[in-house]
Design an enzyme around this catalytic site. Structure first.
Site, short mmCIF file in Angstrom:
data_model
loop_
_atom_site.label_atom_id
_atom_site.label_comp_id
_atom_site.label_asym_id
_atom_site.label_seq_id
_atom_site.Cartn_x
_atom_site.Cartn_y
_atom_site.Cartn_z
N ASP A 1 39.20 17.90 -78.07
CA ASP A 1 38.78 16.92 -79.00
C ASP A 1 37.16 16.95 -78.81
O ASP A 1 36.66 17.09 -77.55
CB ASP A 1 39.20 15.61 -78.59
CG ASP A 1 39.04 14.43 -79.75
OD1 ASP A 1 38.76 15.40 -80.73
OD2 ASP A 1 39.05 13.29 -79.69
N ARG B 1 32.06 16.28 -83.54
CA ARG B 1 31.03 15.60 -83.01
C ARG B 1 29.79 16.58 -82.51
O ARG B 1 28.69 16.50 -82.35
CB ARG B 1 31.45 14.29 -82.12
CG ARG B 1 31.77 13.32 -82.60
CD ARG B 1 32.52 12.33 -81.97
NE ARG B 1 33.76 12.91 -81.31
CZ ARG B 1 34.44 12.56 -80.54
NH1 ARG B 1 34.06 11.69 -79.51
NH2 ARG B 1 35.76 12.95 -79.99
N TRP B 2 30.69 17.37 -81.60
CA TRP B 2 29.38 18.54 -81.10
C TRP B 2 28.64 19.15 -82.12
O TRP B 2 27.39 19.40 -82.19
CB TRP B 2 30.43 19.63 -80.38
CG TRP B 2 29.57 20.68 -79.69
CD1 TRP B 2 29.14 20.69 -78.38
CD2 TRP B 2 29.08 21.98 -80.17
NE1 TRP B 2 28.37 21.82 -78.27
CE2 TRP B 2 28.11 22.62 -79.36
CE3 TRP B 2 28.97 22.59 -81.78
CZ2 TRP B 2 27.67 23.80 -79.39
CZ3 TRP B 2 28.50 23.67 -81.86
CH2 TRP B 2 27.93 24.30 -80.77
N HIS C 1 34.31 23.97 -84.38
CA HIS C 1 35.70 24.37 -84.06
C HIS C 1 35.39 25.99 -83.70
O HIS C 1 36.32 26.56 -82.82
CB HIS C 1 36.81 24.42 -85.41
CG HIS C 1 36.98 23.01 -85.85
ND1 HIS C 1 37.43 22.16 -84.75
CD2 HIS C 1 36.68 22.28 -87.07
CE1 HIS C 1 37.47 20.89 -85.48
NE2 HIS C 1 37.09 21.08 -86.85
N LEU D 1 50.15 34.40 -67.83
CA LEU D 1 49.60 32.99 -68.23
C LEU D 1 50.43 32.85 -69.66
O LEU D 1 50.48 33.74 -70.46
CB LEU D 1 48.17 32.64 -68.39
CG LEU D 1 47.87 31.27 -69.04
CD1 LEU D 1 47.93 30.20 -68.25
CD2 LEU D 1 46.57 31.28 -69.81
N ARG E 1 42.43 15.45 -72.00
CA ARG E 1 41.64 15.07 -73.36
C ARG E 1 40.34 15.21 -73.13
O ARG E 1 39.80 14.33 -72.45
CB ARG E 1 42.10 13.85 -74.11
CG ARG E 1 41.89 13.81 -75.26
CD ARG E 1 42.10 12.64 -76.10
NE ARG E 1 41.45 12.54 -77.51
CZ ARG E 1 42.15 12.09 -78.66
NH1 ARG E 1 43.48 12.03 -78.39
NH2 ARG E 1 41.84 12.23 -79.75
N ARG F 1 43.63 8.71 -75.56
CA ARG F 1 44.83 8.50 -76.31
C ARG F 1 45.57 9.97 -76.41
O ARG F 1 44.83 10.79 -76.38
CB ARG F 1 44.71 7.91 -77.64
CG ARG F 1 43.79 8.40 -78.63
CD ARG F 1 43.82 7.80 -79.95
NE ARG F 1 42.60 8.23 -80.90
CZ ARG F 1 41.37 7.76 -80.89
NH1 ARG F 1 41.14 6.55 -80.32
NH2 ARG F 1 40.47 8.23 -81.48
C1 FPP Z 1 39.53 18.03 -82.45
O1 FPP Z 1 38.16 18.03 -82.56
C2 FPP Z 1 40.04 19.50 -82.47
C3 FPP Z 1 40.68 20.16 -83.42
C4 FPP Z 1 41.45 19.44 -84.68
C5 FPP Z 1 40.78 21.60 -83.65
C6 FPP Z 1 40.75 22.10 -82.46
C7 FPP Z 1 40.66 23.63 -82.57
C8 FPP Z 1 40.06 24.47 -81.83
C9 FPP Z 1 39.44 24.19 -80.38
C10 FPP Z 1 39.75 26.01 -82.06
C11 FPP Z 1 41.08 26.74 -81.57
C12 FPP Z 1 41.81 26.89 -82.90
C13 FPP Z 1 42.67 27.97 -83.22
C14 FPP Z 1 42.97 28.15 -84.68
C15 FPP Z 1 43.03 28.85 -82.09
P1 FPP Z 1 37.71 17.11 -83.86
O2 FPP Z 1 37.56 17.87 -85.06
O3 FPP Z 1 38.73 16.01 -83.94
O4 FPP Z 1 36.41 16.57 -83.18
P2 FPP Z 1 35.78 15.28 -83.31
O5 FPP Z 1 36.41 13.97 -82.97
O6 FPP Z 1 34.28 15.33 -82.81
O7 FPP Z 1 35.51 14.82 -84.78
#
Ligand code: FPP
Length: 233
Positions: A12, A16-17, A29, A123, A173, A179
């Site tokens: 997660d 925000r990053w 992402h 792995l 997380r 959560r």
């Molecule tokens: C949650 O951060 C992250 C996701 C919904 C996507 C996670 C995906 C990756 C790390 C890339 C790997 C993906 C693939 C397809 C291999 P958020 O967007 O909810 O962040 P926020 O809480 O800051 O809004």
């Protein structure tokens, strides 16, 4: 130090990053894929046997259309760009979730990636995509019913989407929230939980080591008393 055999991660904080850097969320992402690549390598080096990551939840379809299509493109790009090196590094890939809504091309690509890494043993990497814990319990229950089996914990366990691995020992997380967000509801029954304030793109080896150290300090009792656990050790 006791190393978890199976680590599950809610990656997660990508959005925000990116927002903090005035970038589009999808840039976060992209950075998240780099972080995942590093994490896979670090898990191999530390002797972790299974890594399960939440890449796209059943609920993520409700995000803005450009973010959903960005995540789909990212999956396609990751398939094209990462599978050869994962294969070389001994990683066995599994895609877990309801893959039916994905395009035929994508589904074929995912299955090919699984087949081409099927003999690897260093792995197991489970990528949960269009996954939800409630979906998983419901699809398992439907399978048990279709097989005409008695509904028992064991029968449901055998029908779950992660039946090919033991339950996660440690669930991490990132991103500061505490959560489960519909991740591994069944399998996390006895997982140790670890919450990191770092956004996923910033989750590095040092953060992983902090989570591993915290895990090693935990006493896992599985419903027993501390005295019972200590006698059995
Ligand atoms: C949650 O951060 C992250 C996701 C919904 C996507 C996670 C995906 C990756 C790390 C890339 C790997 C993906 C693939 C397809 C291999 P958020 O967007 O909810 O962040 P926020 O809480 O800051 O809004």
């Amino acid at each position: 130090m006791t190393v978890p055999r199976h680590i599950a991660i809610v990656m997660d904080g990508n959005g925000r990053w990116a927002t903090r850097r005035l970038l589009p969320r999808v840039a976060g992402h992209h950075q998240g894929v780099d972080s995942l690549r590093r994490c896979v390598q670090a898990c191999i080096e530390r002797g972790v046997g299974v890594l399960t990551v939440f890449a796209f939840s059943s609920e993520n379809w409700k995000r803005p259309a450009d973010e959903v299509s960005g995540l789909m493109d990212l999956l396609a790009k990751a398939l094209a760009g990462e599978v050869a090196s994962l294969r070389k590094n001994g990683v066995k890939l599994h895609f877990v979730g309801d893959l039916d809504p994905l395009s035929l091309k994508m589904r074929t690509g995912l299955r090919e990636a699984e087949t081409s890494t099927a003999d690897n043993t260093r792995l197991v990497l489970n990528v949960c995509f269009n996954y939800g814990g409630r979906w998983d319990v419901a699809q398992a229950a439907a399978k048990v019913a279709a097989r005409g089996e008695a509904v028992t914990e064991e029968a449901i366990d055998r029908a779950m989407a992660l039946a090919h691995v033991a339950d996660p020992d440690l669930l991490i997380r990132t991103g500061g929230e505490q959560r489960l967000s519909n991740f591994l509801l069944w399998q996390a029954a006895y997982s140790e939980l670890y919450f990191s304030d770092k956004f996923w793109p910033d989750f590095d080896e040092a953060e992983l080591d902090a989570a591993l150290a915290a895990f090693a300090r935990r006493e896992r009792r599985f419903g027993l008393t501390a005295a019972q656990v200590q006698r059995a050790a």
